[in-house]
Write a protein that holds these residues in place. Structure first.
Motif, PDB file in Angstrom:
ATOM      1  N   GLU A 777      27.995 -27.312   4.812  1.00  0.00           N
ATOM      2  CA  GLU A 777      28.824 -26.797   5.902  1.00  0.00           C
ATOM      3  C   GLU A 777      30.300 -26.950   5.578  1.00  0.00           C
ATOM      4  O   GLU A 777      31.121 -26.104   5.921  1.00  0.00           O
ATOM      5  CB  GLU A 777      28.497 -27.550   7.188  1.00  0.00           C
ATOM      6  N   VAL A 783      36.249 -20.166   8.637  1.00  0.00           N
ATOM      7  CA  VAL A 783      35.303 -19.379   9.436  1.00  0.00           C
ATOM      8  C   VAL A 783      35.795 -17.947   9.524  1.00  0.00           C
ATOM      9  O   VAL A 783      36.978 -17.692   9.786  1.00  0.00           O
ATOM     10  CB  VAL A 783      35.157 -19.993  10.844  1.00  0.00           C
ATOM     11  N   ASP A 784      34.872 -17.003   9.312  1.00  0.00           N
ATOM     12  CA  ASP A 784      35.285 -15.604   9.371  1.00  0.00           C
ATOM     13  C   ASP A 784      35.448 -15.171  10.815  1.00  0.00           C
ATOM     14  O   ASP A 784      35.020 -15.817  11.776  1.00  0.00           O
ATOM     15  CB  ASP A 784      34.275 -14.719   8.631  1.00  0.00           C
ATOM     16  N   PHE A 787      32.227 -14.521  13.063  1.00  0.00           N
ATOM     17  CA  PHE A 787      31.636 -15.754  13.571  1.00  0.00           C
ATOM     18  C   PHE A 787      32.419 -16.262  14.778  1.00  0.00           C
ATOM     19  O   PHE A 787      31.839 -16.722  15.769  1.00  0.00           O
ATOM     20  CB  PHE A 787      31.625 -16.799  12.449  1.00  0.00           C
ATOM     21  N   GLU A 834      22.394 -19.069  11.627  1.00  0.00           N
ATOM     22  CA  GLU A 834      22.625 -17.777  10.960  1.00  0.00           C
ATOM     23  C   GLU A 834      23.806 -17.860  10.005  1.00  0.00           C
ATOM     24  O   GLU A 834      23.763 -17.340   8.885  1.00  0.00           O
ATOM     25  CB  GLU A 834      22.875 -16.715  12.025  1.00  0.00           C
ATOM     26  N   GLN A 835      24.863 -18.567  10.455  1.00  0.00           N
ATOM     27  CA  GLN A 835      26.037 -18.706   9.597  1.00  0.00           C
ATOM     28  C   GLN A 835      25.715 -19.520   8.335  1.00  0.00           C
ATOM     29  O   GLN A 835      26.167 -19.210   7.229  1.00  0.00           O
ATOM     30  CB  GLN A 835      27.162 -19.378  10.388  1.00  0.00           C
ATOM     31  N   LYS A 836      24.885 -20.568   8.509  1.00  0.00           N
ATOM     32  CA  LYS A 836      24.514 -21.392   7.366  1.00  0.00           C
ATOM     33  C   LYS A 836      23.674 -20.600   6.377  1.00  0.00           C
ATOM     34  O   LYS A 836      23.820 -20.740   5.157  1.00  0.00           O
ATOM     35  CB  LYS A 836      23.737 -22.608   7.859  1.00  0.00           C
ATOM     36  N   LYS A 838      23.845 -17.390   5.846  1.00  0.00           N
ATOM     37  CA  LYS A 838      24.749 -16.489   5.124  1.00  0.00           C
ATOM     38  C   LYS A 838      25.498 -17.236   4.019  1.00  0.00           C
ATOM     39  O   LYS A 838      25.655 -16.734   2.904  1.00  0.00           O
ATOM     40  CB  LYS A 838      25.744 -15.870   6.097  1.00  0.00           C
TER      41      LYS A 838
END
Length: 1288
Positions: A777, A783-784, A787, A834-836, A838
């Motif tokens: 993490e 962070v985009d 997100f 979901e972010q992880k 990606k």
């Protein structure tokens, strides 16, 4: 040697001989000095010379003096001298047998008497006695004089009480004496004297060993009855004595803790137990139930060393029992635990024990027992000995065959219960017993396969061809086939598997088999083959005694398996198309073998290897190699057709292109090189070497296209990265030989050696996973925006924005109910998950790209093999010229990019091929043909590019390529011209020979490059490049000399002007240039150079610049050569302007006394008759520096800390008279005129002062004049008498 010794020796010598004779004979006395020296060679030489001198002189007084000096030296204060004197005394006693030993022993006792010696010399005296006895023992005369033996033993007994100094040395000396004397002397003289030591045999290891030595030497004297009288029992090893022996063993183990050796008393006890037939009692009670019950440490190590030392002494039954017992289990646990860092490892010692045993033992049965039992010592199925254990090379051939048979049987039917399997404490706590058992079978089979392959790979193992083939067939069968029905024709089908083979062990078998193929490819002929002796010059590798390749035998075996599907079933059956490819391969190999019988050639052998190897790889990857096999077959057919046409039609048309089969073959080799196999790589190199003469430009272009850096991002047909996991698996198993070592490290160290940490690692897995998740993490980065938007949307839907914005309000938790909170948590969890995913996908993609890039780079390194072979085999082919630009492009791109280690290796390899094997090769293309214009254009292109480069190191490669092209264009001169040139001193035609080289055009190209170098402030070119050009091609040098001479004065910088001088100097020094410019041309050149040098030196003004001085040095070096040459050859060159400038140079530059500039200058003007003036050395007067005066001196007190001088008070007349009277009463003598006391040098006791009231009052009223004088006189010398404390 002490002073007292020397004085005594001189005094005792006086009555015997005239005074001064010993002092005169320095040669004789020097012997004793050399004996005391620490160098062993000097001592030995002195002893030898002393004995020869005494024999020649034959004088009694010198012999007596010798004994006195040697006895005195036994107690020398220097430890290194004592053994020298002891050795000398023993050798002298051995040489002069008429000297009684008793006399010498009495001298030793008298000189080193412990009762009368001083306390500080007590230790030296003890050593004197000990070394004296050793000297008598070394004389080899001791058995002839029993009374001396008794005296020596009693002296040693008295010394044995002083263990703090001598330790066990007296007892060991007694053992040495016992080993030398006969039994009758022992019985009559020593038995009664040693009775005390023999009765106390169980008290210390030394006394027990003394008894054991006596038992071994004198069995008739120490019979059981005598032993019972001494010890109370008729045998040493019995149940009653075990506790006593155990105490002695523990003491012995502690005594050798630092030495790491087996005490000799322990081995003697073992030998005695075998003699008394009590070995089992001793081993079970003393070792297993005694020493092994102690904590791990010296006691255990003693047991392990005893096990290794006992191997040659035990019978086959005893070996079987000992190597299957508790000592072996404890040894295995030690090996596993010792893999941790900073642990003591006894395994190397055990390897030496086993190796020595196998080397000395000729009994194959005993050898087999030892090998099997050590291989059966397993930890969770994995043996503790390495799979590459090299002790197997000492086995007899019969033992090797039986050992291999045991390994195969254990592989087929692994019975962990029958092995000596153990588990560590933490492994036993693991409840997963079933999983451990299955894993143990896999680990055992994995080790056995590695062990079998290592036996074949070790060339020192004595093995027959049948055994090699047997192992290869076994591994191949179980890697790719299974038993369907037993057959007598296929021995491998008779073995039954108690545990089926799974995919994991089959993968190990497949990789091990191809590693075994590589080992067999390099296998020399067996020693027992008849052809092995005949082939002495060049050893045949990879073939059997009849000349057939090993791989061909395996292919035949594979064909027999495929032809009997009822008995052997393939794990991956061939499709009809694959079966057809296999059959065609066999047919092609058969045809090649037929042609090889007519006329064997390296080409046919290479093609056979390629066909056979591709055929074997069909079992591993049939789909990938099917196309390659078809192309190889068609390629071979076309090559054979082409050769047949050439035989029929000798008048073939030259314009006809080369056959396409070569290009197809190159494509096949490139495809095979993409396979992760070192064997394939070597075979491809061999095959390409055989087809090098037929390689065409198109085939070479195919190789260069793979190496082209511009095509890195394009998809290449030769490299296909399909499956990441598969690729990774291939990478890890590419080096089959290294796999064994890696397996040992991973399984032996990580899995087995650190088993104590296995459970802790398993318990910490979850925590480490959590940490890894946190690290992942953190590595996601910023962070985009998507997100962020999604998170804001989730929070807004749950009305959490307002609650988050209120600070300090405690009602934030109450405004949201539990359902809303759960919903919010669920949404946030899904979003972060979901972010992880990606982020992990991006990471995996990056890792995959890196692996693919590494694969491509590794493939290119392999392709460089083909290029290296072509350059080495076809250096004279015109096709080599096409390699110049591609290799330069690779070097240029590699130098300009930041590369990792793998790319650096690739670049280094390419650069080595270019410079060392292409440009510097003695063989090159000497027939240019119609390519003159093309090569001149290439030369111009290379020189133009080299001037535009920014990196000088890359420019060096371009310049080397240019010189290579010039060499090719020039070609080689005729042999006749060379002979003419060597015969006459005049320039031969070979110097003027330039071949196809357009001298004017090439000279113009290099002159432009020289002008660029001299006219640009920053140029990648260097003077060394043009120096190489001038040296290698004198003809071009002559053409370029005028331009170089002009730059002496016209260089853009001072540095370039100096480099121009260097170039002109190197050119003029060349013998070839002098021959080409002989006569008027040389005179004209000297005149031009003189004019340029004059103009250059006129520009030198007053300066201290380092660059200017370096340029002046180079100019003066050229001046020196020019003036010297003109003077010697008496050329008509005007040197007066140059002389004038040189004379004025001293005013422009300040010369020092010496230096390169000054020395060169005076060497030049010396040719004009000017001699360097001599300068008288004058010591300069040192002027006091005001700063140094103000500077405080170190080591002296500052003024504020010094005592101030007190003024002397002026005494009144009455007080002065009273003081003088007091001084007179004391007996002092006043000094003349001043009344001061003189300084007394002799100290005398102070006298009591008289109790005179008046004098006391006077003394109290004013200080004594004597004291006053003392203070005043001593102040001047206070610095010398008493140093004040220094303030640091």
């Amino acid at each position: 040697m002490s002073v007292e010794m020397v004085e005594l020796s001189v005094k005792t010598a006086e009555p015997v001989r005239p005074a001064g004779v010993l002092q005169q004979n320095r040669v004789f006395l020097d012997f004793f000095w050399d004996i005391a020296k620490p160098e062993q060679e000097v001592r030995l030489k002195a002893v030898e010379d002393l004995i020869q001198y005494l024999k020649k002189s034959d004088q009694a007084d010198e012999l007596d003096y010798t004994f006195k000096r040697l006895v005195d030296g036994l107690a020398h204060t220097r430890e290194a001298a004592r053994p020298g004197f002891s050795l000398a005394l023993g050798q002298v006693l051995s040489a002069f047998e008429d000297v009684p030993l008793q006399t010498v022993l009495d001298r030793i006792k008298e000189k080193h008497n412990l009762q009368t010696v001083k306390k500080k010399l007590f230790r030296n005296a003890m050593f004197g006695n000990l070394f004296g006895v050793l000297a008598i023992h070394q004389s080899s005369r001791l058995p002839k004089e029993p009374q001396v033996v008794l005296g020596c033993v009693k002296l040693l007994q008295s010394l044995s009480q002083r263990k703090q100094h001598l330790k066990e040395l007296p007892t060991k000396t007694m053992m040495d004496i016992l080993n030398e004397i006969p039994e009758d002397v022992f019985e009559e003289v020593l038995l009664s004297a040693l009775q005390t030591e023999l009765e106390a045999a169980f008290s210390t290891p030394e006394q027990l060993q003394l008894l054991l030595v006596a038992l071994r030497r004198f069995p008739q004297t120490l019979k059981p009855k005598k032993l019972k009288k001494l010890l109370g029992c008729s045998t040493i090893i019995n149940a009653d004595n075990i506790p006593k022996l155990l105490d002695v063993l523990k003491m012995a183990a502690r005594s050798v803790k630092k030495e790491c050796v087996l005490p000799s008393v322990v081995l003697d006890l073992l030998k005695l137990s075998l003699k008394e037939d009590s070995f089992q009692l001793f081993w079970d009670n003393a070792i297993i139930n005694g020493m092994l019950k102690e904590a791990a440490g010296p006691a255990h190590y003693l047991s392990f060393r005893l096990l290794g030392s006992a191997l040659p002494l035990l019978s086959a039954e005893q070996l079987q029992e000992v190597l299957s017992g508790e000592v072996m289990v404890q040894y295995g646990e030690h090996v596993v635990a010792a893999q941790k860092p900073d642990r003591f490892k006894l395994a190397p010692e055990m390897d030496v024990f086993v190796s020595d045993f196998l080397q000395e033992c000729q009994d194959a049965d005993k050898q087999l027992i030892v090998m099997v039992r050590f291989s059966a010592l397993t930890n969770k199925g994995y043996p503790v000995v390495p799979s590459v254990w090299r002790v197997v090379q000492h086995l007899q051939p019969a033992a090797v065959e039986q050992y291999v048979a045991w390994l195969k049987k254990t592989f087929l039917q692994p019975q962990i219960d029958k092995l000596l399997d153990f588990s560590t404490r933490k492994q036993k706590d693991n409840p997963a017993a079933k999983e451990q058992k299955d894993d143990s079978v896999f680990r055992l089979r994995k080790w056995i396969i590695s062990r079998l392959c290592a036996i074949i790979d070790n060339h020192l193992v004595k093995k027959s061809e049948d055994l090699i083939m047997d192992v290869a067939r076994f591994v191949f069968f179980h890697a790719f086939f299974g038993t369907k029905k037993a057959s007598a024709d296929i021995p491998e089908t008779k073995g039954k598997l108690s545990v089926p083979l799974d995919d994991k062990i089959r993968a190990v078998l497949v990789n091990s088999f191809f590693g075994l193929l590589l080992s067999m490819h390099h296998l020399p002929l067996a020693e027992d083959s008849p052809e092995g002796v005949a082939v002495s010059q060049k050893r045949a590798l990879g073939v059997t005694a009849d000349g057939t390749m090993w791989i061909y035998h395996l292919v035949q075996y594979a064909q027999s398996l495929l032809s009997q599907p009822k008995h052997a079933q393939s794990s991956q059956p061939f499709s009809p198309e694959q079966s057809q490819a296999w059959d065609s391969m066999l047919e092609s190999v058969a045809n090649l073998k037929k042609k090889a019988k007519k006329g064997p050639s390296a080409e046919s052998s290479a093609f056979q290897q390629l066909f056979l190897l591709v055929g074997m790889h069909l079992f591993k990857a049939p789909e990938e190699l099917l196309v390659i096999m078809k192309d190889l077959q068609s390629c071979m057919d076309k090559a054979q057709e082409k050769k047949a046409k050439k035989k029929k039609k000798k008048e073939a048309v030259e314009e006809e292109e080369e056959p396409e089969w070569v290009e197809v073959m190159v494509d096949i080799l490139l495809s095979l090189l993409s396979q992760p196999s070192r064997h394939i790589r070597q075979v491809c190199r061999t095959v390409f070497s055989s087809i090098c003469p037929n390689v065409t430009a198109a085939a070479l272009t195919a190789i260069l296209d793979v190496l082209d850096p511009e095509r890195d991002d394009e998809d290449d047909a030769a490299v296909v990265v399909t499956d990441d996991n598969k690729t990774q698996k291939k990478n890890t198993n590419e080096e089959d030989d290294e796999e064994d070592e890696d397996m040992e490290k991973s399984d032996g160290s990580d899995d087995d050696s650190d088993e104590d940490e296995d459970d802790e690692a398993m318990e910490e897995d979850d925590a480490e996973d959590d940490e890894d998740e946190e690290d992942d993490e953190e590595e996601v980065g910023p962070v985009d925006q998507n997100f962020r938007i999604k998170m804001m949307k989730i929070l807004q839907n749950q009305n959490a924005m307002t609650t988050a914005g209120t600070e300090g309000d405690g009602s934030s938790d109450e405004e949201m109910d539990d359902d809303a909170m759960l919903q919010l948590d669920k949404g946030l969890a899904e979003l972060f998950s979901e972010q992880k995913k990606k982020a992990q996908a991006k990471k995996d993609e990056k890792t995959k790209m890196q692996k693919e890039k590494a694969l491509v780079r590794d493939f290119k390194i392999k392709v460089l093999d083909l290029l290296e072979v072509f350059v080495a085999r076809q250096a004279g082919s015109p096709l080599v010229l096409g390699l110049v630009e591609p290799l330069l492009t690779i070097i240029d791109r590699g130098m300009s990019s930041d590369s990792d280690q793998q790319e650096q290796d690739f670049l280094r390899r390419a650069a080595d091929i270019f410079r060392n094997q292409l440009c510097r090769s003695k063989v090159y293309c000497k027939t240019v043909g119609d390519r003159e214009g093309e090569l001149h254009d290439l030369l111009e292109k290379l020189m133009t590019k080299s001037q535009k480069l920014s990196d000088s190191s890359v420019c060096l490669y371009y310049f080397s390529a240019s010189l290579y092209v010039v060499k090719v264009l020039r070609g080689a001169p005729a042999a006749e011209a060379k002979e003419d040139a060597t015969a006459d001193g005049a320039p031969g035609s070979d110097l003027k020979f330039m071949g196809s080289l357009d001298v004017d055009r090439v000279s113009k190209i290099f002159i432009e490059a020289l002008n660029s170098f001299m006219g640009r402030r920053k140029s990648p070119l260097s003077a060394q490049m043009f120096t190489d050009l001038f040296t290698r091609f004198p003809g071009l040098c002559v053409k370029m000399l005028d331009a170089a001479v002009q730059h002496i004065n016209s260089g853009v910088r001072v540095h370039q002007q100096g480099q121009a001088c260097v170039l002109v100097l190197r050119a003029m020094q060349s013998r070839e240039v002098q021959q080409l410019l002989s006569g008027a041309a040389w005179t004209e050149l000297c005149g031009q150079v003189a004019g340029q040098l004059t103009a250059s030196l006129e520009k030198v003004g007053e300066t201290e610049s380092k660059v200017v001085k370096e340029k002046v040095v180079k100019t003066l070096e050229l001046c020196q050569f020019l003036v010297k040459n003109v003077k010697q050859q008496k050329l008509s060159v005007d040197l007066e302007p140059l002389q004038t400038v040189l004379q004025s140079l001293t005013s422009a530059i300040a010369f020092k006394k010496t230096g390169k500039l000054e020395d060169t200058y005076w060497a030049v003007v010396k040719h004009f008759g000017v001699i360097k003036p001599k300068v008288e050395k004058i010591k300069p007067e040192k002027k006091a520096d005001p700063k140094e005066l103000l500077k405080k001196k170190k080591g002296f007190l500052p003024e504020s800390k010094k005592r101030r001088k007190r003024d002397i008070p002026i005494l009144e007349p009455a007080a002065a008279a009273a003081a003088a009277e007091q001084a007179t009463l004391r007996g002092g003598k006043p000094a003349a005129g001043t009344g001061h006391w003189k300084k007394k040098h002799d100290k005398k006791p102070k006298q009591k002062r008289p109790a005179d009231g008046a004098a006391a009052a006077a003394a109290a009223a004013s200080p004594s004049p004597a004291k006053k004088s003392k203070t005043t006189t001593s102040e001047s010398s206070s610095a010398t008498k008493k140093k004040p404390k220094q303030k640091k």
